[in-house]
Motif scaffolding. Structure first.
Motif, short mmCIF file in Angstrom:
data_model
loop_
_atom_site.label_atom_id
_atom_site.label_comp_id
_atom_site.label_asym_id
_atom_site.label_seq_id
_atom_site.Cartn_x
_atom_site.Cartn_y
_atom_site.Cartn_z
N HIS A 187 93.79 60.11 43.31
CA HIS A 187 94.96 60.97 43.49
C HIS A 187 96.20 60.11 43.68
CE1 HIS A 187 94.52 60.04 47.78
NE2 HIS A 187 95.76 60.46 47.91
N TYR A 188 97.32 60.71 43.39
CA TYR A 188 98.62 60.05 43.63
C TYR A 188 99.41 60.92 44.60
CZ TYR A 188 97.70 57.45 39.29
OH TYR A 188 97.14 56.67 38.31
N LEU A 189 100.27 60.27 45.37
CA LEU A 189 101.18 61.02 46.24
C LEU A 189 102.58 60.83 45.69
CD1 LEU A 189 99.90 60.11 49.83
CD2 LEU A 189 99.74 62.33 48.66
N ARG A 190 103.27 61.96 45.46
CA ARG A 190 104.65 61.83 44.96
C ARG A 190 105.51 62.85 45.68
NH1 ARG A 190 104.65 61.92 38.86
NH2 ARG A 190 103.95 64.01 39.34
N GLY A 191 106.45 62.32 46.46
CA GLY A 191 107.36 63.19 47.21
C GLY A 191 106.63 64.20 48.07
N GLY A 223 92.17 65.34 26.04
CA GLY A 223 92.73 66.27 27.03
C GLY A 223 94.23 66.33 26.87
N PRO A 224 94.84 67.41 27.34
CA PRO A 224 96.29 67.54 27.19
C PRO A 224 97.05 66.52 28.02
CG PRO A 224 95.36 69.35 28.49
CD PRO A 224 94.21 68.55 28.00
N SER A 225 98.33 66.44 27.78
CA SER A 225 99.19 65.52 28.52
C SER A 225 99.03 65.77 30.02
CB SER A 225 100.64 65.77 28.08
OG SER A 225 101.48 64.88 28.72
N GLY A 226 98.87 64.70 30.79
CA GLY A 226 98.75 64.83 32.24
C GLY A 226 97.34 65.11 32.71
N SER A 227 96.35 65.08 31.82
CA SER A 227 94.98 65.43 32.22
C SER A 227 94.23 64.26 32.86
CB SER A 227 94.20 65.97 31.02
OG SER A 227 94.18 65.03 29.98
N GLY A 228 94.80 63.05 32.80
CA GLY A 228 94.17 61.92 33.49
C GLY A 228 93.64 60.82 32.58
N LYS A 229 93.91 60.91 31.28
CA LYS A 229 93.36 59.94 30.32
C LYS A 229 93.84 58.52 30.62
CE LYS A 229 95.15 62.04 26.74
NZ LYS A 229 95.93 63.08 27.45
N SER A 230 95.15 58.35 30.78
CA SER A 230 95.68 56.99 31.01
C SER A 230 95.23 56.47 32.37
CB SER A 230 97.21 56.99 30.96
OG SER A 230 97.63 57.47 29.72
N THR A 231 95.13 57.36 33.34
CA THR A 231 94.65 56.94 34.67
C THR A 231 93.25 56.37 34.54
OG1 THR A 231 95.98 58.65 35.73
CG2 THR A 231 94.13 57.78 37.01
N LEU A 232 92.41 57.02 33.75
CA LEU A 232 91.04 56.56 33.56
C LEU A 232 91.02 55.21 32.83
CD1 LEU A 232 88.01 57.16 33.79
CD2 LEU A 232 88.19 58.47 31.67
N ARG A 236 100.46 66.04 46.60
CA ARG A 236 99.22 65.32 46.28
C ARG A 236 98.79 65.73 44.88
NH1 ARG A 236 93.61 65.34 46.88
NH2 ARG A 236 92.79 63.48 47.91
N ILE A 237 98.74 64.75 43.98
CA ILE A 237 98.36 65.05 42.59
C ILE A 237 96.97 64.47 42.33
CG2 ILE A 237 98.89 64.59 40.15
CD1 ILE A 237 101.86 64.23 41.26
N VAL A 238 96.05 65.37 41.99
CA VAL A 238 94.70 64.90 41.68
C VAL A 238 94.67 64.49 40.21
CG1 VAL A 238 92.25 65.51 41.60
CG2 VAL A 238 93.70 66.38 43.45
N1 LIG Z 1 101.86 56.34 39.27
C1 LIG Z 1 101.78 57.67 39.40
N2 LIG Z 1 102.33 58.28 40.46
C2 LIG Z 1 102.24 59.63 40.63
N3 LIG Z 1 101.62 60.45 39.76
C3 LIG Z 1 101.06 59.89 38.68
C4 LIG Z 1 101.11 58.48 38.43
N4 LIG Z 1 100.46 58.22 37.26
C5 LIG Z 1 100.03 59.42 36.81
N5 LIG Z 1 100.38 60.42 37.64
C6 LIG Z 1 100.05 61.87 37.49
O1 LIG Z 1 98.64 61.95 37.34
C7 LIG Z 1 98.30 62.92 36.34
C8 LIG Z 1 97.49 62.26 35.23
O2 LIG Z 1 98.34 61.40 34.48
P1 LIG Z 1 97.87 60.52 33.22
O3 LIG Z 1 99.01 59.64 32.84
O4 LIG Z 1 96.59 59.88 33.54
O5 LIG Z 1 97.65 61.67 32.10
P2 LIG Z 1 97.38 61.53 30.53
O6 LIG Z 1 96.27 62.45 30.22
O7 LIG Z 1 97.22 60.10 30.17
O8 LIG Z 1 98.72 62.08 29.89
P3 LIG Z 1 99.46 61.69 28.49
O9 LIG Z 1 98.58 62.24 27.40
O10 LIG Z 1 100.78 62.42 28.59
O11 LIG Z 1 99.60 60.20 28.46
C9 LIG Z 1 99.62 63.53 35.87
O12 LIG Z 1 99.83 64.71 36.59
C10 LIG Z 1 100.65 62.47 36.23
O13 LIG Z 1 101.91 63.07 36.48
#
Ligand SMILES: Nc1ncnc2c1ncn2[C@@H]1O[C@H](COP(=O)(O)OP(=O)(O)OP(=O)(O)O)[C@@H](O)[C@H]1O
Length: 224
Positions: A13-17, A41-50, A20-22
């Protein structure tokens, strides 16, 4: 068969302002070698985080990830560069080639942590560029290459160290339909002929169709 990649109940999870973003919630899957897996998965689904966690740019809050049987959380900070260089290749949507270097020099750059003679370095870079059909453009700089050709050079750079896993983030995102299709054929050939395993984060339906497995994410959760 031993898994090349095991992701076990990973959450982040991330904390922003104060919010809590899972980003990932209990994600689990395993990948055998050699294979092509799409992380969809759609934008924001967590792909880049993974993907960032596979490269150990970031760590999960809980759960574990193993690459080639090695637990990533147990790798010391001082060993991380070596881990990335030895085990992983990276391909990005924006290609990320060094603009002032030729195709061959860009690929040779990935070999620089290794103690190799200049002739061996050159031999390996040319062989990698040959594998992606770019050995006729060795001395061209990125600005002198098409988008598809730049992505081929980026794939040669990712492959030159013979990594266990190539991680690609939207590799077709900046390519037109026909060039994207040719790139996917190249990935398919490299998988079949060289045995390279690819993990590809993507929105592209064609990538999902050619992949052997698809991990689908929505709001950080795996969906069927
Ligand atoms: N450093 C960060 N701080 C706070 N929130 C973050 C951070 N990085 C990602 N997030 C949030 O975590 C969630 C997953 O983001 P992520 O970048 O993994 O998605 P994604 O599937 O790769 O999207 P995209 O296809 O647009 O690249 C989103 O809601 C994003 O806003």
């Amino acid at each position: 068969m031993a898994a090349i990649l095991e992701v076990d109940a990973v959450s982040k999870h991330y904390l922003r302002g104060g919010e809590r973003i899972v980003a990932l919630d209990q994600v689990s899957f395993r990948i055998d070698q050699p294979s092509v897996t799409a992380i969809a998965g759609p934008s924001g689904s967590g792909k880049s985080t993974l993907l960032g966690m596979l490269a150990r740019f970031d760590r999960p809050d809980s759960g574990s990830i193993s690459v080639d049987g090695e637990r990533l959380d147990l790798i010391a900070e001082t060993q991380l560069d070596q881990y990335r260089n030895r085990k992983l290749g990276f391909v990005f949507q924006q290609f990320n080639l060094v603009g002032t270097l030729t195709a061959q020099e860009n690929v040779e750059l990935a070999l620089s942590p290794q103690a190799l003679s200049p002739s061996e370095r050159s031999r390996r870079a040319v062989a990698a560029l040959e594998m992606v059909g770019m050995d006729h453009r060795l001395k061209h700089e990125p600005s002198e290459l098409s988008g598809g050709q730049q992505q081929r050079v980026a794939i040669a750079r990712a492959l030159v160290n013979r990594p266990s896993l190539v991680i690609a983030d939207e590799p077709t995102g900046n390519l037109d339909g026909k060039t994207a299709q040719q790139l996917l054929e190249l990935i398919d050939n490299l998988n079949r002929q060289v045995g390279t395993t690819f993990v590809i984060a993507t929105h592209d339906q064609r990538v999902m169709e050619m992949a052997h497995g698809v991990v689908r994410l929505a709001d950080g959760r795996q969906v069927a």
